[in-house]
Design a protein around this motif. Structure first.
Motif, PDB file in Angstrom:
ATOM      1  N   ILE A  42       0.873  -1.173   0.000  1.00 26.87           N
ATOM      2  CA  ILE A  42       0.000   0.000   0.000  1.00 26.87           C
ATOM      3  C   ILE A  42       0.908   1.220   0.000  1.00 26.87           C
ATOM      4  O   ILE A  42       1.579   1.510   0.991  1.00 26.87           O
ATOM      5  CB  ILE A  42      -0.940  -0.008   1.221  1.00 26.87           C
ATOM      6  N   PRO A  43       0.990   1.955  -1.134  1.00 25.89           N
ATOM      7  CA  PRO A  43       2.010   2.998  -1.279  1.00 25.89           C
ATOM      8  C   PRO A  43       1.611   4.336  -0.655  1.00 25.89           C
ATOM      9  O   PRO A  43       0.480   4.793  -0.785  1.00 25.89           O
ATOM     10  CB  PRO A  43       2.151   3.132  -2.802  1.00 25.89           C
ATOM     11  N   PHE A  44       2.574   4.949   0.022  1.00 28.90           N
ATOM     12  CA  PHE A  44       2.438   6.301   0.575  1.00 28.90           C
ATOM     13  C   PHE A  44       3.712   7.074   0.268  1.00 28.90           C
ATOM     14  O   PHE A  44       4.773   6.483   0.036  1.00 28.90           O
ATOM     15  CB  PHE A  44       2.233   6.260   2.098  1.00 28.90           C
ATOM     16  N   VAL A  45       3.636   8.398   0.346  1.00 34.42           N
ATOM     17  CA  VAL A  45       4.799   9.225   0.068  1.00 34.42           C
ATOM     18  C   VAL A  45       5.893   9.010   1.109  1.00 34.42           C
ATOM     19  O   VAL A  45       7.081   9.141   0.821  1.00 34.42           O
ATOM     20  CB  VAL A  45       4.397  10.720  -0.016  1.00 34.42           C
ATOM     21  N   PHE A  46       5.517   8.661   2.342  1.00 36.13           N
ATOM     22  CA  PHE A  46       6.503   8.445   3.396  1.00 36.13           C
ATOM     23  C   PHE A  46       7.097   7.039   3.365  1.00 36.13           C
ATOM     24  O   PHE A  46       7.982   6.711   4.157  1.00 36.13           O
ATOM     25  CB  PHE A  46       5.868   8.684   4.783  1.00 36.13           C
ATOM     26  N   GLY A  47       6.609   6.179   2.473  1.00 36.06           N
ATOM     27  CA  GLY A  47       7.082   4.802   2.396  1.00 36.06           C
ATOM     28  C   GLY A  47       5.909   3.842   2.346  1.00 36.06           C
ATOM     29  O   GLY A  47       4.814   4.141   2.832  1.00 36.06           O
ATOM     30  N   ASP A  48       6.138   2.693   1.761  1.00 36.87           N
ATOM     31  CA  ASP A  48       5.051   1.735   1.568  1.00 36.87           C
ATOM     32  C   ASP A  48       4.711   1.012   2.867  1.00 36.87           C
ATOM     33  O   ASP A  48       5.576   0.760   3.714  1.00 36.87           O
ATOM     34  CB  ASP A  48       5.447   0.704   0.513  1.00 36.87           C
ATOM     35  N   VAL A  49       3.427   0.684   3.001  1.00 37.92           N
ATOM     36  CA  VAL A  49       2.940  -0.167   4.086  1.00 37.92           C
ATOM     37  C   VAL A  49       2.648  -1.538   3.491  1.00 37.92           C
ATOM     38  O   VAL A  49       2.077  -1.641   2.395  1.00 37.92           O
ATOM     39  CB  VAL A  49       1.676   0.430   4.731  1.00 37.92           C
ATOM     40  N   PHE A  50       3.033  -2.595   4.192  1.00 39.37           N
ATOM     41  CA  PHE A  50       2.831  -3.955   3.717  1.00 39.37           C
ATOM     42  C   PHE A  50       1.917  -4.698   4.683  1.00 39.37           C
ATOM     43  O   PHE A  50       2.148  -4.708   5.892  1.00 39.37           O
ATOM     44  CB  PHE A  50       4.174  -4.693   3.604  1.00 39.37           C
ATOM     45  N   GLY A  51       0.876  -5.326   4.129  1.00 39.08           N
ATOM     46  CA  GLY A  51      -0.045  -6.093   4.952  1.00 39.08           C
ATOM     47  C   GLY A  51      -1.457  -5.971   4.430  1.00 39.08           C
ATOM     48  O   GLY A  51      -1.713  -5.354   3.395  1.00 39.08           O
ATOM     49  N   PRO A  52      -2.429  -6.541   5.136  1.00 40.04           N
ATOM     50  CA  PRO A  52      -3.829  -6.401   4.734  1.00 40.04           C
ATOM     51  C   PRO A  52      -4.325  -4.968   4.915  1.00 40.04           C
ATOM     52  O   PRO A  52      -3.764  -4.189   5.688  1.00 40.04           O
ATOM     53  CB  PRO A  52      -4.566  -7.363   5.680  1.00 40.04           C
TER      54      PRO A  52
END
Length: 341
Positions: free
Chosen positions: A141-151
């Motif tokens: 799940i992409p964000f400008v501060f870095g991607d989040v991984f998971g459900p």
């Protein structure tokens, strides 16, 4: 527009605020002088503590103001799509977002809020397959501060959290299907025109938030992101499902590095005593006098300095070498393993 309420002081204010967050996910209030936006900017930790009634684990402060050439939503006057603030600490996003209005825009700039728990209920009724996927499919799940991984919905450091990016990545079928529900729910939006010294306090793990475009570059807020020890309430059925998924996922990545497990939201929680000691170190680093901490925590001052040195040495060791992206290969393998499971 939600009615504003006047802050009744530290004795009754935090309890009422937490009740409102539990009931509807947000609250709008006018504070006393100690809760003015200038105080949020000057002393964010003590500001958050007075507002929420307990010492935070971490506070992040950021000005929200349009600047020439600004490209992020925080630094421009463009509309901000609905999203969550999902910057991670100890594997979890902030529990609370505080928006302190220094000055509103000349035209536009209204804050927008959508209840994530109500959104999930709508998905569950209309598309059970998507509802299940939101809890079970591990994805980027992409964000400008870095991607989040998971459900999309998961337990993060023991708290239920909904993660929603402002822009869906190309080819992400789950994000595209969820976006249609978000769009269909726009009639349920809360639209808030905040005035000078108003505070908007949001359950960040529950609510999607955004902003309308505005004109007049004077619009300015102080944003605080606050991590707390005690999680805010969440639907028991959703929490139980997320816990079941997390337990199964943890077994599949049992051999993965702890850094990888944490990025997936599956890291082991720190012992309470370790968290308490880290909290004391963070207070030292932001200028709380050691003598005050020693008396309050009943820790001798020499031990306080030993704890600070140990924490900083551990941080140096963790940051030595190529810390950025060091576990990307292990992370990709762990996500692939989730898909095979």
């Amino acid at each position: 527009m939600s009615a504003r309420w006047i802050w009744p002081g530290a004795e009754r204010g935090p309890a009422r605020l937490l009740d409102e967050l539990a009931a509807r996910g947000f609250s709008v209030l006018r504070g006393d002088a100690s809760l003015a936006p200038e105080e949020a900017a000057r002393a964010p930790w003590s500001f958050a503590e007075r507002l929420l009634g307990s010492r935070p684990r971490l506070v992040e402060r950021q000005p929200i103001k349009a600047v020439p050439g600004g490209r992020s939503f925080a630094a421009s006057s463009a509309a901000a799509p609905l999203h969550t603030d999902s910057q991670s600490y100890a594997g979890a996003p902030p529990a609370v977002q505080i928006m302190a209005c220094v000055r509103p825009a000349e035209r536009g700039g209204e804050s927008l809020l959508l209840d994530g728990w109500a959104l999930l209920a709508a998905v569950e009724r209309a598309d059970p397959e998507l509802f299940r996927a939101l809890f079970t499919v591990y994805r980027r799940i992409p964000f400008v501060f870095g991607d989040v991984f998971g459900p999309t919905v998961s337990l993060r450091d023991g708290a239920l959290a909904l993660t929603h990016a402002p822009v869906a990545p190309p080819g992400d079928a789950i994000a595209a299907r969820l976006a249609r529900f978000v769009e269909a729910s726009r009639r349920e939006l809360s639209e808030l025109a905040l005035g000078p010294a108003d505070l908007l306090v949001v359950d960040n793990r529950r609510m999607l938030h955004g902003r309308r475009a505005f004109e007049g570059g004077a619009r300015e807020f102080v944003r605080l992101l606050v991590w707390m020890d005690a999680p805010l309430p969440s639907p028991p059925a959703y929490r139980a499902l997320a816990a079941q998924v997390a337990e199964a996922a943890a077994r599949r990545v049992a051999g993965a590095p702890e850094a990888t497990r944490r990025r997936l939201g599956l890291g082991a929680p720190a012992p309470p005593e370790a968290r308490r000691r880290l909290g004391v170190v963070l207070e030292m680093l932001r200028g709380v006098p050691p003598g005050v901490l020693a008396a309050r925590e009943r820790i001798p001052e020499p031990e306080l300095y030993r704890l600070r040195d140990a924490a900083l040495a551990a941080a140096e060791a963790a940051l030595a070498g190529d810390a950025a992206g060091a576990d990307d290969g292990a992370l990709a393998e762990a996500i692939a393993r989730m898909g095979r499971g």
